[in-house]
Write a protein that holds these residues in place. Structure first.
Motif, PDB file in Angstrom:
ATOM      1  N   ALA A 253       8.664  13.555 -12.552  1.00  0.00           N
ATOM      2  CA  ALA A 253       7.758  12.995 -13.549  1.00  0.00           C
ATOM      3  C   ALA A 253       8.449  11.895 -14.355  1.00  0.00           C
ATOM      4  CB  ALA A 253       7.258  14.095 -14.471  1.00  0.00           C
ATOM      5  N   ASP A 254       9.729  12.109 -14.698  1.00  0.00           N
ATOM      6  CA  ASP A 254      10.470  11.072 -15.415  1.00  0.00           C
ATOM      7  C   ASP A 254      10.600   9.810 -14.571  1.00  0.00           C
ATOM      8  OD1 ASP A 254      10.782  12.697 -17.589  1.00  0.00           O
ATOM      9  OD2 ASP A 254      12.835  13.309 -17.105  1.00  0.00           O
ATOM     10  N   LEU A 255      10.946   9.978 -13.314  1.00  0.00           N
ATOM     11  CA  LEU A 255      11.149   8.823 -12.446  1.00  0.00           C
ATOM     12  C   LEU A 255       9.840   8.086 -12.178  1.00  0.00           C
ATOM     13  CD1 LEU A 255      13.755  10.216  -9.883  1.00  0.00           C
ATOM     14  CD2 LEU A 255      14.144   8.621 -11.767  1.00  0.00           C
ATOM     15  N   LYS A 256       8.729   8.819 -12.112  1.00  0.00           N
ATOM     16  CA  LYS A 256       7.444   8.149 -11.938  1.00  0.00           C
ATOM     17  C   LYS A 256       7.107   7.300 -13.163  1.00  0.00           C
ATOM     18  CE  LYS A 256       3.872   9.720  -9.946  1.00  0.00           C
ATOM     19  NZ  LYS A 256       2.647  10.465  -9.581  1.00  0.00           N
ATOM     20  N   SER A 257       7.429   7.796 -14.343  1.00  0.00           N
ATOM     21  CA  SER A 257       7.207   7.011 -15.557  1.00  0.00           C
ATOM     22  C   SER A 257       8.133   5.796 -15.589  1.00  0.00           C
ATOM     23  CB  SER A 257       7.437   7.876 -16.800  1.00  0.00           C
ATOM     24  OG  SER A 257       6.530   8.950 -16.841  1.00  0.00           O
ATOM     25  N   ILE A 258       9.380   5.992 -15.174  1.00  0.00           N
ATOM     26  CA  ILE A 258      10.315   4.861 -15.124  1.00  0.00           C
ATOM     27  C   ILE A 258       9.848   3.833 -14.101  1.00  0.00           C
ATOM     28  CG2 ILE A 258      12.669   4.207 -14.498  1.00  0.00           C
ATOM     29  CD1 ILE A 258      13.633   6.830 -15.712  1.00  0.00           C
ATOM     30  N   ALA A 259       9.275   4.303 -12.996  1.00  0.00           N
ATOM     31  CA  ALA A 259       8.765   3.374 -11.982  1.00  0.00           C
ATOM     32  C   ALA A 259       7.617   2.537 -12.532  1.00  0.00           C
ATOM     33  CB  ALA A 259       8.315   4.149 -10.748  1.00  0.00           C
ATOM     34  N   LEU A 260       6.743   3.149 -13.326  1.00  0.00           N
ATOM     35  CA  LEU A 260       5.646   2.396 -13.930  1.00  0.00           C
ATOM     36  C   LEU A 260       6.183   1.384 -14.944  1.00  0.00           C
ATOM     37  CD1 LEU A 260       2.643   1.902 -14.279  1.00  0.00           C
ATOM     38  CD2 LEU A 260       2.566   3.802 -15.914  1.00  0.00           C
ATOM     39  N   LEU A 261       7.164   1.813 -15.746  1.00  0.00           N
ATOM     40  CA  LEU A 261       7.797   0.886 -16.681  1.00  0.00           C
ATOM     41  C   LEU A 261       8.496  -0.245 -15.932  1.00  0.00           C
ATOM     42  CD1 LEU A 261       8.793   0.075 -19.526  1.00  0.00           C
ATOM     43  CD2 LEU A 261      10.732   1.626 -19.165  1.00  0.00           C
ATOM     44  N   SER A 262       9.151   0.089 -14.827  1.00  0.00           N
ATOM     45  CA  SER A 262       9.835  -0.912 -14.011  1.00  0.00           C
ATOM     46  C   SER A 262       8.862  -1.962 -13.495  1.00  0.00           C
ATOM     47  CB  SER A 262      10.548  -0.229 -12.845  1.00  0.00           C
ATOM     48  OG  SER A 262      10.991  -1.179 -11.889  1.00  0.00           O
TER      49      SER A 262
ATOM     50  N   LEU B 174      -7.480 -17.234  -7.652  1.00  0.00           N
ATOM     51  CA  LEU B 174      -7.038 -16.355  -6.566  1.00  0.00           C
ATOM     52  C   LEU B 174      -5.749 -15.628  -6.949  1.00  0.00           C
ATOM     53  CD1 LEU B 174      -7.358 -15.272  -3.702  1.00  0.00           C
ATOM     54  CD2 LEU B 174      -6.118 -17.304  -2.872  1.00  0.00           C
ATOM     55  N   ALA B 175      -4.791 -16.348  -7.540  1.00  0.00           N
ATOM     56  CA  ALA B 175      -3.535 -15.713  -7.961  1.00  0.00           C
ATOM     57  C   ALA B 175      -3.799 -14.650  -9.018  1.00  0.00           C
ATOM     58  CB  ALA B 175      -2.574 -16.778  -8.496  1.00  0.00           C
ATOM     59  N   TRP B 176      -4.722 -14.917  -9.925  1.00  0.00           N
ATOM     60  CA  TRP B 176      -5.078 -13.939 -10.958  1.00  0.00           C
ATOM     61  C   TRP B 176      -5.679 -12.689 -10.321  1.00  0.00           C
ATOM     62  CZ3 TRP B 176      -4.202 -13.656 -16.131  1.00  0.00           C
ATOM     63  CH2 TRP B 176      -4.962 -12.780 -16.878  1.00  0.00           C
ATOM     64  N   ARG B 177      -6.550 -12.885  -9.344  1.00  0.00           N
ATOM     65  CA  ARG B 177      -7.193 -11.749  -8.677  1.00  0.00           C
ATOM     66  C   ARG B 177      -6.174 -10.942  -7.867  1.00  0.00           C
ATOM     67  NH1 ARG B 177     -10.927 -14.412  -6.732  1.00  0.00           N
ATOM     68  NH2 ARG B 177     -10.264 -14.737  -4.562  1.00  0.00           N
ATOM     69  N   LYS B 178      -5.235 -11.616  -7.199  1.00  0.00           N
ATOM     70  CA  LYS B 178      -4.198 -10.911  -6.439  1.00  0.00           C
ATOM     71  C   LYS B 178      -3.311 -10.088  -7.376  1.00  0.00           C
ATOM     72  CE  LYS B 178      -5.103 -12.308  -2.236  1.00  0.00           C
ATOM     73  NZ  LYS B 178      -5.489 -11.350  -1.161  1.00  0.00           N
ATOM     74  N   GLY B 179      -3.044 -10.599  -8.548  1.00  0.00           N
ATOM     75  CA  GLY B 179      -2.265  -9.839  -9.521  1.00  0.00           C
ATOM     76  C   GLY B 179      -3.003  -8.606  -9.994  1.00  0.00           C
ATOM     77  N   ARG B 180      -4.328  -8.726 -10.180  1.00  0.00           N
ATOM     78  CA  ARG B 180      -5.121  -7.559 -10.570  1.00  0.00           C
ATOM     79  C   ARG B 180      -5.106  -6.505  -9.474  1.00  0.00           C
ATOM     80  NH1 ARG B 180      -9.771  -9.870 -11.314  1.00  0.00           N
ATOM     81  NH2 ARG B 180     -10.790  -9.253  -9.381  1.00  0.00           N
ATOM     82  N   GLU B 181      -5.223  -6.936  -8.228  1.00  0.00           N
ATOM     83  CA  GLU B 181      -5.199  -5.992  -7.110  1.00  0.00           C
ATOM     84  C   GLU B 181      -3.848  -5.294  -7.012  1.00  0.00           C
ATOM     85  OE1 GLU B 181      -6.200  -8.395  -3.796  1.00  0.00           O
ATOM     86  OE2 GLU B 181      -8.322  -8.609  -4.335  1.00  0.00           O
ATOM     87  N   ALA B 182      -2.768  -6.037  -7.247  1.00  0.00           N
ATOM     88  CA  ALA B 182      -1.433  -5.420  -7.212  1.00  0.00           C
ATOM     89  C   ALA B 182      -1.284  -4.392  -8.332  1.00  0.00           C
ATOM     90  CB  ALA B 182      -0.364  -6.497  -7.339  1.00  0.00           C
ATOM     91  N   SER B 183      -1.834  -4.677  -9.504  1.00  0.00           N
ATOM     92  CA  SER B 183      -1.754  -3.718 -10.606  1.00  0.00           C
ATOM     93  C   SER B 183      -2.573  -2.462 -10.309  1.00  0.00           C
ATOM     94  CB  SER B 183      -2.238  -4.369 -11.901  1.00  0.00           C
ATOM     95  OG  SER B 183      -3.635  -4.614 -11.865  1.00  0.00           O
ATOM     96  N   LEU B 184      -3.717  -2.623  -9.666  1.00  0.00           N
ATOM     97  CA  LEU B 184      -4.539  -1.461  -9.321  1.00  0.00           C
ATOM     98  C   LEU B 184      -3.813  -0.546  -8.348  1.00  0.00           C
ATOM     99  CD1 LEU B 184      -8.065  -3.111  -8.968  1.00  0.00           C
ATOM    100  CD2 LEU B 184      -7.339  -1.469 -10.714  1.00  0.00           C
ATOM    101  N   LEU B 185      -3.068  -1.127  -7.427  1.00  0.00           N
ATOM    102  CA  LEU B 185      -2.301  -0.319  -6.481  1.00  0.00           C
ATOM    103  C   LEU B 185      -1.245   0.512  -7.207  1.00  0.00           C
ATOM    104  CD1 LEU B 185      -1.803   0.360  -3.490  1.00  0.00           C
ATOM    105  CD2 LEU B 185      -0.201  -1.558  -3.416  1.00  0.00           C
ATOM    106  N   ILE B 186      -0.615  -0.077  -8.208  1.00  0.00           N
ATOM    107  CA  ILE B 186       0.409   0.642  -8.976  1.00  0.00           C
ATOM    108  C   ILE B 186      -0.232   1.701  -9.868  1.00  0.00           C
ATOM    109  CG2 ILE B 186       2.172   0.369 -10.758  1.00  0.00           C
ATOM    110  CD1 ILE B 186       2.645  -2.470  -9.649  1.00  0.00           C
ATOM    111  N   LEU B 187      -1.311   1.345 -10.539  1.00  0.00           N
ATOM    112  CA  LEU B 187      -1.959   2.267 -11.466  1.00  0.00           C
ATOM    113  C   LEU B 187      -2.601   3.448 -10.750  1.00  0.00           C
ATOM    114  CD1 LEU B 187      -3.587  -0.376 -13.835  1.00  0.00           C
ATOM    115  CD2 LEU B 187      -1.714   1.184 -14.422  1.00  0.00           C
TER     116      LEU B 187
END
Length: 722
Positions: free
Chosen positions: A389-398, A560-573
């Motif tokens: 759980a700690d490492l998952k939180s650190i991964a999100l912060l990373s 397009l770059a803005w949309r790709k960034g949103r998609e990358a964030s959704l994958l992480i979240l």
């Protein structure tokens, strides 16, 4: 003859050898005559005339850093251009001082002399970023003989005094108002500068002493005045329009900047409206002229922002309640080969919180920790639940901090990839803040980072309209050029902040000249250790010239770059523990009142205080009454005698180490200093024939009679009482 030439060159240190040979070759001189010229140069009977631009640049560097005495010594020893030659062939930067309240003519004159003079009609038009910051100043008044006025008093309250020194009573009146708290000696120097996108360097527009008592309304008027002056002189049409106004995290300037630059919805007729409207969640409010507010990205990265939150005991709350703080990170950073317990503690608790490379090192260590333990994070069958759980939180912060840092340090990224990273940061920060609010990040830091991202999108879109074939370098945002100018200013003063207002503006002008030399000769620039992003070899001087990625503005599809960034964030979240309601961006941003700067709608911008709630910091507390022994002096060479000191003086009691000079009154101090700092007392033969009671004015080479005033039948130089 060729053998004689080689022997002469190899056996002797001939000054300006290249210049001697170049002059001889231009005149068609034979080898035999060249050797004779070299021999004459060694004997000191021949000195080649003419200096190149490199010679003048080196002489400028020597003069501005070491002064005229060092330049004279090197002129005699190494044949560098003399000071007279330098003044004839070069133009030194002179900044118009602000004496009294800030007026338009102060800024306009600096725009004419510093900005418009070096540029011509053939210079390409560029976007302009105005920036503001302060540098420390010694609290003392100075006399400007050119204007016969006293400078160094705060610009906010200086309208209450008359700065012209006509008589001795003029100085007394200023001193009394300083003691009464009606006006103050400047403790810092407020500097506004202009920086061009795509061009290194900065152009100072204003340097005014401040008592730090300005409120948001004062700062709002100052920022608006600078923009209006830029337009009034036609600088926008000649060199380029203002795109942004950058500052650091100062609360007063944040509030003022918000009022000025987040008030008008982007007009439908705007040439880049069609581009930015397709960037879902982007705040589209600007100021007049579509100017946007900006915050320095290095200030955000420094340990007083992101890294302070990470290292604070309260830490950052992520993943529905997991707290990341220094204690938690110290436990896991030792897993990296490069850090033991001592190194990890030093990384988390730096000696200098303003050290940018140290902050970047901490961020990179967190990123490496998350990537090196990716297997543990993805192992859902791990028996150590707390560690996972700690490492998952650190991964999100990373992922969060990597998205903000990487666009500025990875020189292989294209502009499209940089925008994608910043978009990913904006969406990750929005989701985490929407879930945890202040427990995740302070309101101020959230506002600053989202505003910086927004400004980057706007400036990139403006560059695509101005010149799509020109590069857009991400390092041009923020106020880093002003910080570099301050660094050079401190270097001139021997890193001594105790300089007067007159010295400060002279150092600023010298720093501008040095900056110009380093701009033409980047190999001579040592840089600034604490302003570099990294200390690793090869990335010390990140600039546009060494950037390898494609940063041509026209090659980047912003939506397009803005949309790709949103998609990358959704994958992480989607892999985090956050409730999906916090990152349902499409549904959230369907509400026009919600965007990156207004995560909860209702037209509420976090960290911006309403005008009614602002504390009146301009009020100056009353000081205890002064014993009427002599007029008060606050660095005007007067001496303040308190009640207790006056009592002790009456009984002959002096503290250890005190001397009698400390008990001089203002009048006594003037007379005491006059023999060593002023011309001698005129004899009777020098008296004015029109009045036998008045001594004659001082005269002679280098003496300006207007710089003296009469006190007790002596001519006293005005600088003695300033």
């Amino acid at each position: 003859d060729y053998h004689r030439l080689l022997m002469a060159v190899s056996e002797n240190n001939i000054l300006r050898l290249q210049q001697i040979i170049n002059v001889a070759l231009r005149h068609g001189t034979s080898i035999h005559e060249i050797v004779n010229k070299l021999e004459d140069a060694l004997k000191g009977v021949y000195h080649p005339r003419g200096y190149g631009t490199d010679d003048l640049d080196i002489a400028t560097l020597v003069y501005r850093l070491g002064g005229c005495q060092l330049l004279f010594a090197l002129n005699q020893k190494l044949s560098l251009p003399s000071l007279q030659t330098l003044r004839t062939r070069s133009i030194f930067t002179t900044i118009t001082p602000t004496i009294g309240p800030i007026r338009d003519e102060h800024i306009i004159e600096n725009i004419h002399t510093i900005v418009l003079s070096p540029h011509n009609d053939s210079s390409p038009k560029r976007g302009v970023s105005l920036m503001i910051d302060e540098i420390a100043l010694k609290e003392m008044a100075v006399h400007f003989s050119k204007y016969n006025k006293v400078g160094g008093l705060c610009w906010k309250h200086s309208h209450l005094v008359n700065f012209v020194l006509r008589m001795y009573e003029s100085a007394v009146n200023i001193a009394q108002k300083i003691h009464a708290g009606q006006v103050h000696l400047g403790k810092e120097l407020t500097v506004i500068g202009a920086s061009f996108f795509g061009e290194d360097g900065i152009y100072p527009l204003l340097a005014a002493p401040t008592c730090k008592a300005e409120d948001a309304n004062d700062m709002e008027q100052l920022l608006a005045r600078a923009i209006n002056c830029w337009s009034a002189v036609g600088a926008g049409a000649l060199v380029g329009p203002i795109w942004s106004f950058a500052t650091d995290g100062d609360a007063t300037r944040r509030t003022a900047g918000h009022k000025l630059f987040v008030k008008n919805m982007l007009a439908l007729e705007s040439p880049f409206y069609g581009t930015l409207i397709d960037m879902l969640g982007l705040n589209l409010f600007t100021g007049d002229g579509e100017v946007t507010l900006d915050f320095d990205y290095k200030h955000i990265l420094k340990c007083n922002c992101i890294c302070t939150l990470i290292c604070a005991p309260s830490g950052i709350v992520l993943n529905n309640g997991r707290v990341i703080n220094s204690m938690m990170l110290a436990r896991y950073l030792v897993w990296l080969p490069a850090y033991d317990e001592v190194a990890a503690m030093k990384l988390l608790h730096p000696d200098n919180p303003q050290d940018v490379p140290h902050a970047v090192e901490l961020i990179l260590a967190i990123i490496e920790l998350a990537k090196s333990h990716h297997t543990v994070i993805n192992d859902s069958f791990s028996v150590d639940i707390d560690t996972r759980a700690d490492l998952k939180s650190i991964a999100l912060l990373s992922a969060l901090i990597e998205s903000f840092l990487t666009p500025f340090i990875d020189t292989t990224l294209s502009l499209f990839e940089q925008i994608k990273y910043l978009s990913r940061y904006a969406h990750l920060a929005f989701a985490c803040f929407h879930a945890h609010r202040r427990s995740f990040m302070s309101y101020q830091l959230y506002y600053d980072t989202q505003t910086a991202v927004k400004n980057t999108m706007f400036c990139c879109a403006k560059q695509q309209i101005l010149d799509p074939n020109a590069p857009f370098y991400l390092g041009d945002v923020g106020n880093d050029p002003l910080e570099i100018l301050f660094g050079r200013t401190r270097m001139i003063g021997g890193h001594n902040s105790a300089c007067s207002y007159a010295q400060a503006i002279n150092h600023l002008g010298a720093a501008k000249d040095i900056d110009g030399v380093f701009k033409r000769h980047p190999d001579l620039d040592p840089g600034h250790r604490r302003l570099k992003l990294m200390r690793h070899k090869g990335v010390d001087h990140i600039n546009q010239e060494i950037w390898k990625g494609d940063i041509i503005s026209g090659q980047c599809d912003l939506p397009l770059a803005w949309r790709k960034g949103r998609e990358a964030s959704l994958l992480i979240l989607s892999m985090s523990e956050l409730d999906p309601v916090h990152y349902s961006f499409t549904e959230l941003f369907d509400n026009p009142a919600i965007d990156m700067l207004r995560p909860f709608g209702q037209n509420k911008y976090l960290s911006i205080t309403s005008e009614e709630e602002l504390k009146d910091v301009s009020h100056v507390p009353e000081l205890p009454p002064l014993v009427p022994v002599a007029p008060f002096l606050q660095h005007l060479e007067m001496v303040l005698i308190t009640v207790e000191e006056d009592h002790k003086a009456g009984h002959g009691e002096l503290l250890e180490g005190d001397d009698e000079e400390l008990m001089l009154t203002f009048q006594e101090a003037l007379i005491d200093e006059s023999p060593t700092n002023n011309p001698p007392i005129p004899s009777s033969s020098q008296l004015l024939p029109s009045d036998s009671l008045n001594p004659a004015l001082p005269e002679g080479p280098g003496i300006c009679p207007e710089d003296y005033l009469m006190y007790n039948w002596r001519w006293i130089h005005k600088q003695i009482i300033c």
